[in-house]
Each structure stands twice: as structure tokens, then as C-alpha cells.
Design an enzyme around this catalytic site. Structure first.
Site, short mmCIF file in Angstrom:
data_model
loop_
_atom_site.label_atom_id
_atom_site.label_comp_id
_atom_site.label_asym_id
_atom_site.label_seq_id
_atom_site.Cartn_x
_atom_site.Cartn_y
_atom_site.Cartn_z
N ASP A 128 0.78 -1.25 0.00
CA ASP A 128 0.00 0.00 0.00
C ASP A 128 0.81 1.29 0.00
O ASP A 128 0.23 2.38 0.08
CB ASP A 128 -0.95 0.02 1.21
CG ASP A 128 -2.12 -0.92 1.00
OD1 ASP A 128 -2.64 -0.96 -0.13
OD2 ASP A 128 -2.52 -1.60 1.95
N ASP A 187 -6.34 -3.60 -6.59
CA ASP A 187 -6.01 -2.30 -5.99
C ASP A 187 -4.54 -1.91 -6.22
O ASP A 187 -4.18 -0.74 -6.24
CB ASP A 187 -6.24 -2.31 -4.46
CG ASP A 187 -7.46 -3.10 -4.02
OD1 ASP A 187 -7.84 -4.05 -4.71
OD2 ASP A 187 -8.01 -2.77 -2.96
N1 GLY Z 1 -7.39 -1.00 -1.07
C1 GLY Z 1 -8.42 -1.40 -0.21
C2 GLY Z 1 -9.79 -0.98 -0.62
O1 GLY Z 1 -10.04 -0.50 -1.69
O2 GLY Z 1 -10.67 -1.15 0.19
#
Ligand code: GLY
Length: 408
Positions: A128, A187
Site C-alpha cells: 500500500d 487495488d
Molecule cells: N485498497 C483497499 C480498498 O479498496 O478497500
């Protein structure tokens, strides 16, 4: 000198009416002008509101943490440590507000939050880092040009690159656990912006190669024939083979989790920006078609939390998906021909008008100080359902800034 005639003859009334009709039909043939002035006013209003509302929010957030969401039922702000994937959105949103309003109180708040986040440039615990550091320090460097922020971005990219796994040709999203060997989630496309940007700004060229390889692997394994995407692909690290295609946040393994579709749309549009590779542009256009022609897209264009959620239309929306998609569509419009651009911008505009309406936009002092109501974090685990979320606000303001920059 103009001679004013006190009384109009019947003949003159007829001529005048005809001229007025022609005039108004010309105005109707140019809806752009009216839309443009309406959008300018809407954007001005949203940013001036955001400056006030985020001061309300800032007052309630302790100095060493970030806001995560607000629980309207318990009237409770929930915060997170700077290791949470959303820790960059609060400073990023403050920076968008500062850029638009030049409010120095907002800028000081942003700088204080960047200061507590900076240490995460060494974080290697998941993928992330792009969300955390580019939405914050990327905007900070873009707006303030402080070289220290660029150094933070360089170190962050180096940390993120440690998660690249050559055997699967992708960046590992989460560490393995009892159910997943080497998970990569859609993501993750968003984290490629940090890598690509750093390489393009004098950093290690390897980061960009990683971004391109990851994007190519994701096209191969994450997408279905209709260009919707799976949420999680689990790989075998030894063989590089796909073990399974599943979901963590969607309604089912085969469903189209709304935010995931938004991450894909944004990700491939952004990768086209960096590479000018038509493959990515076509991917983004195909994802846009899946989203915009989906029979389960509501009339206000703010998606349900999953395009295939059981119980539609009586299920929660996800305002964060609407905001994210609007921002991505506006960028995609920059790379599209006239007709496609019109479609993308019209859809984004509809999303932004809906989000700016009373149905989604909170009132001053309410909603825990967040801008938007009605986002959904993770429905399957009943976490953050129908609440305000930091990233909904972030992408909402990003989309409004983009509209102003590119289409006004
Ligand atoms: N990256 C986590 C979400 O979109 O909830």
C-alpha cells in the site's frame, strides 16, 4: 444614438419573438457553456465548503494518528496509525484544498500530518505504500516543490520495490497466510504511480520496469472477457502459476466489486499517462465500457458497493467508487477522441453532481467533519458500511480539481 420606441407594433413583436426563438435554440445547441459555468460554481462551492469542514475534522483528530472513518450511528470518529493503507489520504485531501483555496491553516495541518507520515517511507509490510506516500507526498512535492518530499518519494519507491516477485512478474500485495500463498489484488495497480513517477523523475529506472511488468501480468490474470476484474489472484511463488481467483471485499469470487473496477480504470489510465502504451489505453477504455454500460449502475451514477451485490437496489452504495471513477474518467477523457471524451466527461460530471448533492455531501459540522457520506469499505466483513471514508473525500476533490484544470 439608439432611439427607443415606446410601443412595439404587432409586426415587430413577431420579428422579435422569432429572433428570440433562434437565439434560445442556439443556446440549447451549446449546452457546454451553461454546464461549464454551473460546474465552475459547483467546484468553487465544494472547495470552500471543504476548507471549513476539514477544519472541523482536523480539530477532532489527535496529532499522532490519521482519520479513518466516522461511525454515524455511534457518533464516533475512528482513527488509524500511519501504517494503515489510508494514511496518505488526509494530508492529500488537505493539499488539494490548500491548492484550490490557498488557506494557510489547511496547509499547516497538511504539513503536520506529512511529518507524522514520513517515517512510513521504510514500511515494507504490504503493497500500500503507493496509496500512502504518493497521495500525500506526491501532491506535496507537486504543489510545494520541497526537495525533502521528493527524497521521501524515492525512499518509498525503493521500499515498495522490495515486494516485487520476479517469479510471478508482479508485486505481492499481502503477505501469505493460511488461505493465500502470494496474493495480488487489483487495488495494487494504484501503487504503480509512485514507482513510475520516481523513475521518471531521476530515480531508479527499475521501478518503472516493475510497474510495467506488474500492469502486464494484471491484464493477463485479473480480467474476465467482459473486462470486469477479479479482486484477488493468488500465485504460486515457486512456479509463478495462478492458484486461484477469489475475492476479499466483493460479493463473490465472480462478482464485480465496485471499487476494484474503479482501481483498474484509474490504474490503466494512469499507466497510459506514463508509458503511452496503447495496450493500457484500450484496457482502460474497455473497463470504462464495462462500468458505464453496466445494467446495475444506478441512475445517479454512484455504484452499489458491488455491481453484482445480492439485493440490488436495496444495498449500500459506495460513494468512494463514484469519486474514484469520476477522477479516472476525467483523465481518460484527456486521451480519448472527441466522442469518447464527451461520454467520459458527461459520466464523470453526473457522478460529481450527485456527490455534491444533499444525497451524498454532508452539511457543515456534520458527518464527523468528512465531506461525503455513504461509502462502503468492506461489506463482507461488515466493516465501514455506509459511512464516510477518507479516500472518498480525496478522490472527490481530485476529480473536481481535474474537471477545473482540463474542462473549464
Ligand atoms: N485498497 C483497499 C480498498 O479498496 O478497500
Amino acid at each position: 444614438m439608439i432611439k427607443i420606441e415606446p410601443i412595439l407594433t404587432f409586426r415587430k413583436v413577431l420579428i422579435l419573438s422569432a429572433l428570440l426563438m433562434i437565439g434560445s435554440s442556439l443556446t440549447m445547441a451549446q449546452p457546454g457553456r451553461e454546464t461549464k459555468s454551473g460546474m465552475k460554481q459547483l467546484i468553487d462551492e465544494q472547495f470552500s465548503f471543504a476548507a471549513k469542514q476539514y477544519k472541523v475534522l482536523a480539530k477532532t483528530v489527535p496529532a499522532n494518528v490519521m482519520p479513518r472513518y466516522y461511525d454515524p450511528k455511534k457518533n464516533k470518529l475512528v482513527t488509524s496509525s500511519t501504517k494503515w493503507w489510508c494514511s496518505g489520504f488526509f494530508p492529500g485531501t488537505l493539499l488539494y484544498i490548500y491548492e484550490y483555496t490557498k488557506d494557510t491553516g489547511i496547509l499547516n495541518e497538511a504539513k503536520n500530518r506529512l511529518a507524522i507520515l514520513e517515517k512510513e517511507k521504510h514500511f515494507k509490510g504490504n503493497h500500500d505504500l503507493g496509496f500512502m506516500m504518493f497521495c500525500s507526498f506526491g501532491n506535496a512535492y507537486r504543489i510545494l516543490k520541497n526537495p525533502a518530499y521528493k527524497n521521501t518519494l524515492d525512499t518509498s519507491a525503493a521500499s515498495l520495490a522490495t515486494r516485487y516477485r520476479p517469479s510471478i512478474k508482479a508485486i505481492q500485495s499481502w503477505d501469505s497466510d493460511e488461505s493465500l500463498a502470494c496474493p495480488v489484488i487489483i487495488d495494487n495497480m494504484m501503487n504503480l504511480e509512485l514507482l513510475s513517477w520516481v523513475s521518471d523523475h531521476g530515480g531508479n529506472p527499475r521501478y518503472r520496469e516493475i510497474a510495467v511488468t506488474h500492469a502486464n501480468t494484471t491484464i493477463t490474470n485479473h480480467f474476465r472477457p467482459d473486462y470486469s476484474s477479479y479482486h484477488v489472484i493468488d500465485y504460486d511463488l515457486k512456479t509463478g502459476k495462478v492458484l486461484k481467483k477469489v475475492t476479499a471485499q466483493g460479493a463473490s469470487d465472480s462478482s464485480a466489486w465496485s471499487r476494484g473496477q474503479g482501481w483498474g480504470l484509474y490504474g490503466y489510465t494512469m499507466m497510459y499517462r506514463f508509458t503511452k502504451d496503447k495496450h493500457y489505453l484500450n484496457q482502460a477504455k474497455n473497463i470504462a465500457r464495462f462500468i458505464l454500460s453496466n445494467p446495475n449502475m444506478p441512475a445517479d451514477m454512484i455504484p452499489y458497493w458491488d455491481f453484482n451485490a445480492p439485493g440490488i437496489p436495496n444495498v449500500p452504495r459506495d460513494a468512494s467508487s463514484g469519486a474514484l471513477m469520476a477522477s479516472a474518467l476525467l483523465e481518460l477523457g484527456q486521451y480519448a477522441g472527441k466522442a469518447e471524451q464527451k461520454t467520459y466527461v458527461a459520466a464523470a460530471e453526473k457522478m460529481l453532481r450527485s456527490l455534491s448533492s444533499d444525497a451524498y455531501r454532508a452539511r457543515l459540522g456534520e458527518n464527523g467533519g468528512f465531506l461525503l457520506m455513504h461509502s462502503t469499505g468492506s461489506f463482507p466483513v461488515k466493516s465501514e458500511v455506509d459511512v464516510p471514508l477518507t479516500y472518498a473525500d480525496y478522490y472527490f476533490l481530485e476529480a473536481l480539481s481535474r474537471y477545473k484544470k482540463w474542462y473549464l
